[in-house]
Design a protein around this motif. Structure first.
Motif, short mmCIF file in Angstrom:
data_model
loop_
_atom_site.label_atom_id
_atom_site.label_comp_id
_atom_site.label_asym_id
_atom_site.label_seq_id
_atom_site.Cartn_x
_atom_site.Cartn_y
_atom_site.Cartn_z
N ALA A 1 0.85 -1.19 0.00
CA ALA A 1 0.00 0.00 0.00
C ALA A 1 0.88 1.23 0.00
N PRO A 2 0.49 2.26 -0.75
CA PRO A 2 1.30 3.48 -0.76
C PRO A 2 1.33 4.10 0.62
N THR A 3 2.48 4.55 1.00
CA THR A 3 2.63 5.18 2.31
C THR A 3 3.27 6.54 2.14
N ALA A 4 2.95 7.42 3.05
CA ALA A 4 3.57 8.73 3.02
C ALA A 4 5.03 8.59 3.42
N PRO A 5 5.91 9.41 2.86
CA PRO A 5 7.31 9.34 3.25
C PRO A 5 7.46 9.60 4.74
N ALA A 6 8.37 8.88 5.34
CA ALA A 6 8.57 9.02 6.78
C ALA A 6 8.97 10.44 7.12
N GLY A 7 8.32 11.03 8.11
CA GLY A 7 8.65 12.39 8.51
C GLY A 7 9.97 12.42 9.27
N ALA A 8 10.52 13.63 9.38
CA ALA A 8 11.77 13.78 10.11
C ALA A 8 11.58 13.38 11.57
#
Length: 732
Positions: free
Chosen positions: A316-323
């Motif tokens: 499943a597409p996931t948002a890029p990991a935040g800082a």
């Protein structure tokens, strides 16, 4: 009716504060969710005789449906608008022990985190967001994917009941069940003073309620809606002859799509696998009620392709990991946001509102900040004002931004480097391109726009730029000549926009902001920039100069939703307005300082009130205001409220001394339909814009009054208007 203590206290509070609710000065949710807690709302939707009876009926029906299941597949239940879970509680208890997949959904994540804790012992209950007024597939819900839809006291929130039922029918598998609870009597006194002020009950309907003041559909109207949706004749409880029918609460049980055979993707896989070679068995299935067609009647294959799910086994597409969080405070805030928003890992640069946050969750977060502030011991954040936090989060809606504010609050941050004050507040989008600029109102902040900003963030694609223009230097503003403020500040704001750049600008101003927005647009045009639109919201310049300190203080109290009588002012706004008109007869175009206290005759009582207050020190008057500020307006220290008043007074003095030149462009004026606060009226407001605008003036009447038209119930409608005015740029 057997209302519990919480509900009776809520109804009493609503009745006591009915004038504020009617004027739009008080958000009823602050009474229904005091301190962002759910006890009162839970009691309202669970703990009275009628709703207990209907919840029990709905639960019994669900248990019977589950017991009669013969397909060998789990019973798929979708509850929409589950809210405080009043019906969910009875339903889950009745379904325990059956093979069930129960999806609890609501419009706001505020309710999901509470429900996840409450139903943690039932692993077959999951949670998600669902908006009844949006396309279900766009929200990730497949057609023909549920067996039962439960909707308790939510379908009346639909803009169009027929469209909502069509969406429900699309989600249901053939022969699926619909169970819903609705109020079907319009004139319930308890509802009229309380629940009728909630979101979605403010008009704008496109069904049988259109053009009327009707909020709820009657039993006859619901029967007609169900018939048009192709439902079977519904079972309706209580029976018309039952004593509980007088409560106006009704439970409907109906079936839809009974003219076709139920079919699941799993059954199609088994069927085709028995008849075709393995390589010919489709990997993905989507069961539709009808094939999409092109304009010439052929199957629209492109539309079909868009409706297919992704390949089986694909991640499943996931948002890029935040800082990662930078310190212990940020780690604690990330954890708190993750819990409140029910969204997994949160990075330090993730946007609170983009993750699904709203004002209710901000209130809840502020109530728990004591858990994350170093050394707070759980109560150290008790004095933090939620509106102050909200203001900071409108500017920087990230963990990093909030942590920076909290460090400064706790004196853990170094003093900022000196530099030129900047009015430009980036709110959404990449910067540049099509820029929509919101100009601050009379208190100098963007807080009046908070519901609108949240709605834009929720609905936009993030390609357009949304910015705010906020008062950058309060001491300089307060020291400035009121007669020059609007043009001087507008020039600074226009320069801030030009420095950041943009292909075209849409300038929007509410209250005082509409006057400043006009000058911003004028300055941008003179500089050669393209002003694609100018929108003024509930704005005008009063046709007189105000010099009276106490009248400006009175207007401030009204603006804050404070009961004037609690401060010592006259109780009736009409009397103050009429007394001011009498003064203007003697001194046309001017309300002199102290003159209202010298009136005699018909308005001697008004004068006496103002004279008595003039003898009270301002610090005492401000202290009375602090004690009388309604919950919806936040909480303020005397120092903070004093500064806010000084900003407001300077703004009022600036408005009444502003002499605008005619504006050569086009203007859209959003004029509220509700009552007009002192010192305006509909005729003078309209006449102001008709005199000012040399181009096309489009006057659009919108729901609400001056204080409420940008609040949560009305913000979506205002955004729809702005989308039209900006050619869709605000939602890009």
């Amino acid at each position: 009716m057997d209302y519990g203590t919480e509900v009776l206290d809520y109804l009493r509070a609503c009745a006591d504060r009915l004038p504020e609710l009617l004027r739009g000065e008080l958000d009823v949710r602050t009474l229904l969710f005091p301190g962002a807690e759910l006890d009162t709302a839970g009691a309202a939707y669970r703990d009275n005789l009628a709703i207990r009876h209907l919840n029990a009926g709905a639960a019994a029906a669900l248990a019977r449906i589950a017991a009669g299941r013969t397909s060998g597949e789990p019973l798929r239940v979708l509850e929409i608008g589950a809210g405080v879970g009043g019906t969910t509680e009875a339903a889950v208890a009745a379904l325990a022990g059956h093979d069930v997949e129960y999806l609890f959904t609501d419009l706001s994540p505020f309710f999901l985190s509470e429900a996840a804790e409450r139903f943690a012992d039932f692993p077959w209950v999951s949670f998600g967001l669902f908006d009844l007024n949006r396309d279900a597939e766009e929200q990730g819900y497949a057609p023909n994917s549920v067996d039962v839809v439960v909707a308790a006291n939510v379908l009346h929130n639909a803009v169009d009941a027929d469209t909502a039922l069509a969406r429900v029918a699309g989600l249901l598998a053939p022969g699926g069940h619909l169970l819903f609870i609705e109020t079907t009597l319009e004139r319930d006194p308890a509802l009229l003073v309380s629940m009728e002020f909630l979101d979605g009950l403010d008009g704008g309907h496109r069904d049988a309620r259109a053009g009327t003041d009707q909020t709820f559909l009657t039993r006859e109207q619901w029967n007609a809606v169900l018939e048009r949706a192709g439902a079977t004749a519904p079972l309706v409880l209580p029976d018309a002859g039952d004593g509980l029918a007088a409560t106006g609460q009704s439970l409907y049980l109906a079936r839809l799509k009974t003219d076709r055979v139920p079919l699941t993707p799993a059954e199609l896989v088994r069927h085709t696998a028995e008849r075709l070679p393995e390589y010919m068995v489709p990997g993905q299935w989507r069961v539709l009620d009808a094939l999409p067609l092109t304009a010439n009647g052929k199957v629209d294959r492109a539309a079909l392709a868009r409706r297919l799910p992704g390949p089986a086994g694909a991640p499943a597409p996931t948002a890029p990991a935040g800082a990662a969080p930078a310190d212990e405070l940020e780690r604690a805030l990330c954890g708190l946001w993750s819990e409140l928003l029910n969204c997994g890992t949160v990075g330090r640069d993730d946007d609170f509102f983009a993750l699904g946050g709203d004002s209710l969750l901000v209130a809840r977060m502020v109530g728990r900040l004591g858990e994350v502030l170093p050394g707070a011991g759980g109560d150290g954040a008790a004095d933090i004002e939620w509106e102050v936090v909200l203001r900071h989060m409108l500017r920087r809606p990230t963990v990093a931004g909030l942590a920076s504010y909290l460090r400064d609050l706790s004196r853990q941050a170094a003093a900022p480097e000196p530099g030129r004050a900047d009015p430009y507040v980036a709110l959404n989008g990449p910067g540049g391109g099509a820029v929509t600029a919101l100009v601050h109102a009379g208190t100098g902040t963007l807080i009046p726009y908070r519901a609108l900003i949240t709605e834009i963030r929720r609905r936009s694609r993030g390609e357009g730029t949304l910015v705010g223009l906020e008062l950058p230097d309060i001491p300089a503003f307060l020291a400035a000549d009121p007669a020059a403020i609007i043009t001087q500040w507008a020039a600074d704001y226009a320069n801030a926009l030009l420095e950041r750049g943009g292909d075209r600008f849409h300038v929007v101003g509410y209250c005082l902001g509409g006057l400043i927005a006009t000058e911003v647009a004028r300055t941008l045009t003179d500089a050669g920039a393209e002003v694609a639109s100018l929108t003024a919201i509930s704005t005008h310049r009063p046709p007189f100069r105000l010099d009276d300190e106490l009248i400006s203080e009175y207007a401030f109290a009204v603006m804050m939703g404070i009961d004037p009588l609690a401060v010592g002012f006259p109780a009736e706004e009409d009397r103050v307005s009429a007394a001011s008109d009498r003064l203007l007869e003697a001194t046309p175009g001017l309300l002199p300082d102290g003159a209202i206290g010298r009136l005699e005759g018909e308005y001697a009582d008004v004068a006496a009130r103002f004279r008595a207050l003039a003898e009270v020190p301002r610090a005492e008057r401000i202290a009375r205001m602090c004690a009388a500020v309604p919950p919806s307006a936040g909480t303020y220290t005397p120092e903070a409220l004093t500064e806010m008043f000084h900003i407001f007074r300077q703004s009022v003095f600036a408005i009444s001394r502003y002499e605008p030149e005619p504006y050569a462009g086009d203007v859209t004026f959003l004029r509220h339909r509700g009552a007009y606060p002192f010192p305006g009226n509909k005729e003078s407001v309209t006449a102001y814009w008709e005199r000012l605008v040399l181009g096309d003036l489009d006057i659009v009447d919108v729901p609400g009054d001056h204080f409420s038209l940008l609040s949560v119930p009305y913000a979506p409608g205002v955004l729809t208007r702005l989308a039209e005015v900006t050619g869709g740029d605000v939602l890009r």
